[in-house]
Design an enzyme around this catalytic site. Sequence first.
Site, PDB file in Angstrom:
ATOM      1  N   CYS A   2      37.767  55.495  97.238  1.00  0.00           N
ATOM      2  CA  CYS A   2      36.393  55.514  97.703  1.00  0.00           C
ATOM      3  C   CYS A   2      35.770  54.138  97.538  1.00  0.00           C
ATOM      4  CB  CYS A   2      35.570  56.543  96.909  1.00  0.00           C
ATOM      5  SG  CYS A   2      36.273  58.214  96.918  1.00  0.00           S
ATOM      6  N   LEU A  53      36.928  58.806 100.451  1.00  0.00           N
ATOM      7  CA  LEU A  53      38.233  59.119 101.007  1.00  0.00           C
ATOM      8  C   LEU A  53      38.733  60.327 100.238  1.00  0.00           C
ATOM      9  CD1 LEU A  53      40.618  58.377 102.884  1.00  0.00           C
ATOM     10  CD2 LEU A  53      41.505  56.959 101.031  1.00  0.00           C
ATOM     11  N   ILE A  55      40.809  62.927  98.505  1.00  0.00           N
ATOM     12  CA  ILE A  55      42.181  63.028  98.008  1.00  0.00           C
ATOM     13  C   ILE A  55      42.366  64.322  97.228  1.00  0.00           C
ATOM     14  CG2 ILE A  55      43.954  61.934  96.586  1.00  0.00           C
ATOM     15  CD1 ILE A  55      43.247  60.317  99.052  1.00  0.00           C
ATOM     16  N   ASN A  78      34.897  55.725  92.051  1.00  0.00           N
ATOM     17  CA  ASN A  78      35.986  55.269  92.907  1.00  0.00           C
ATOM     18  C   ASN A  78      37.261  55.289  92.079  1.00  0.00           C
ATOM     19  OD1 ASN A  78      37.782  53.868  94.605  1.00  0.00           O
ATOM     20  ND2 ASN A  78      37.026  51.876  93.928  1.00  0.00           N
ATOM     21  N   ASP A 103      38.286  65.577  90.305  1.00  0.00           N
ATOM     22  CA  ASP A 103      38.295  64.838  89.042  1.00  0.00           C
ATOM     23  C   ASP A 103      36.924  64.245  88.734  1.00  0.00           C
ATOM     24  OD1 ASP A 103      38.545  63.127  91.200  1.00  0.00           O
ATOM     25  OD2 ASP A 103      40.059  61.833  90.291  1.00  0.00           O
ATOM     26  N   SER A 387      53.263  52.485  94.615  1.00  0.00           N
ATOM     27  CA  SER A 387      53.889  51.168  94.704  1.00  0.00           C
ATOM     28  C   SER A 387      54.591  50.825  93.394  1.00  0.00           C
ATOM     29  CB  SER A 387      52.838  50.091  95.025  1.00  0.00           C
ATOM     30  OG  SER A 387      52.167  49.680  93.853  1.00  0.00           O
TER      31      SER A 387
END
Length: 662
Positions: A2, A53, A55, A78, A103, A387
């Site tokens: 976010c 965003l 999730i 965020n 969360d 990643s």
Amino acid sequence: MCGIAGYVGDRMHGDSAQSAIKKMAHAIQHRGPDDNGCWLDAESGVALGHSRLSILDLSPAGHQPMHSMGGRYVVAFNGEIYNHLELRSALHLPEGSWRGHSDTETLLAAFEAWGVETTLSKAVGMFAIALWDREARTLFLARDRFGEKPLYYGWVKGAFVFGSELKALRAYPGFDNAVCRDALTQYLQYMYVPAPRSIYQGIYKLEPGCLLTVKEPPPLIAPEQPLIAGQAHGSVSVRRWWSLAHAVEQGSLYPLLDEHEALSELEAQLSESVRLQSLADVPLGAFLSGGVDSSLIVALMQKQSSRPVKTFTIGFEEAGFDESPHARAVAEHLGTEHTELFVRVSEARDVIPQLPSMYDEPFADSSQIPTHLVCRAARQHVTVALSGDAGDELFGGYNRYFWGPRVWDKISWMPFQTRQALGRAIQTVPAEGWDALGALRSGAGVLRLGEKAHKLAARLSAVRTMDDLYLSLVNEWQHHEKLVIGASAWRANLPVLPDVPMDDPRARMMYWDALTYLPDDILCKVDRAAMAVSLETRVPFLDHRVAELAWRLPMSMKIRGNTGKWALRQILYKYVPHELIDRPKSGFGIPIGQWLRGPLREWGESLLDPSRLSAEGFFDPVPIRKLWAQHLSGKYDWTPRLWSVLMFQSWLGRGGEKINRY
């Protein structure tokens, strides 16, 4: 993932206040295109904005800014709290207390029950948090332990403003903060603007692991210098809630000396980190380069998954820069659902004009281009990607950890003047000549030897100790203070070491890299490259329990002989044959230096035009033009230095120059 934004101390009312916070949130909508929200308390002059965003908990129950159950706190958040279900259980709230399963809601309940710092210490995750305490009329800004998520703050027209990216702060009414020339000087050294500065006067970065507190009302003007932990400016103060130095000190007290025990514990902790970070209510995958770090993360993901993991890599036309065959081989062995995007040169160059907007301030790690391309490819299939970042800093992977101490051992006996002469001699051989020599020893050497040889040569003229050599390896421009017009004399200093013996230079380099290069370059690069396409990235190596465990391992389990990341390799070899992994480390680069002599030459010339440089008034054109001419001749490779100036110039013009596509 976010984006957050807000301000404190502005007494705007009605439509003006609403318009201000909406503009700030809208400026970072790419970070969260699924939802947005604003909240303001005109009486206190406080506003919070959020771009979401989705999730976890895709329902409206996850909407932000969000109020706590008791009404005391309002948050714009965020990031991700990976252990939030465990925290929910520990709160022991009655059934039916929860509105949803985000969360963010868990965080708010924890803040009410345990307080801010205790909650942060219990959280496993990546985050930037803006929390308004309505009862104490206090704003808290918090950043995660390693700086995975960005958080800027500062002063604009007497108001205290903050946000995930500088573009949110620039959207605040009346923003006209000037370029900070001291920050520009630091940028030329590091290729990024190091925290706590930003490229603008009066705007700063909150350092990783820190908590900033603003008691309403905030002071009207910015401090002359950025705040660091333990400092205050009026009602604004910063303190550290987590310390890497403390983790290092604890690691030295409780070392893991038994190899079997160490590898077993490391694999278990990494597996747990991968498990937690694989939880999402949206499609998830991973980047795969075929190197040790990304291959290990993917191997552990695939071990835990009942279906093929989605993996992504990109390939390039230029020989020596294309690692896609390595990634393909690992993907085939692990049985992942592999996507490979082959990128034409013109596609990579098309990214360059987008970089000023993407990064908001000058940023000159040219691997930002392939990083954005692989993020863009992944976003077509998934919303979250894991990643392998941070494996180098924690487990000893960078080439400088190997050849830095070796080079110093070989040259430290020389008189200083002799070392200077040696540096000049190395530079007389063109980079292509060194590359040819490296190719003859391709089985044991380092790729792009010419670039590294010239980089070393340029530094031999100034180093007197091993730590000087490290500092020179992570700095680009020499005599930078003479290059920037109007900058104060400024010299880079290494962060203070932990209160334990660190006689091994490799340990010192890894510690310094984790404090500086990792958050300000690597994590910044990935965050902006991914957020530009609304992709969330996660870094399993930066679960703080993995990092703390890494500092319990002796150096012999990280670097052994000519092999780095020894411990990670032993775990990886259980899943992937070593012949698919063992090869020279090359990084994630593209041939910018070659392009500057060819298709980017006209673009570079326009940005480095001496009359333009003089008119803008930031740089002395003489040394820049000298390096430009030397680079174009092919006898020298000044790619990093030139790229740093070109990225500033492009940022200053906001990327408006045309690039030759052919």
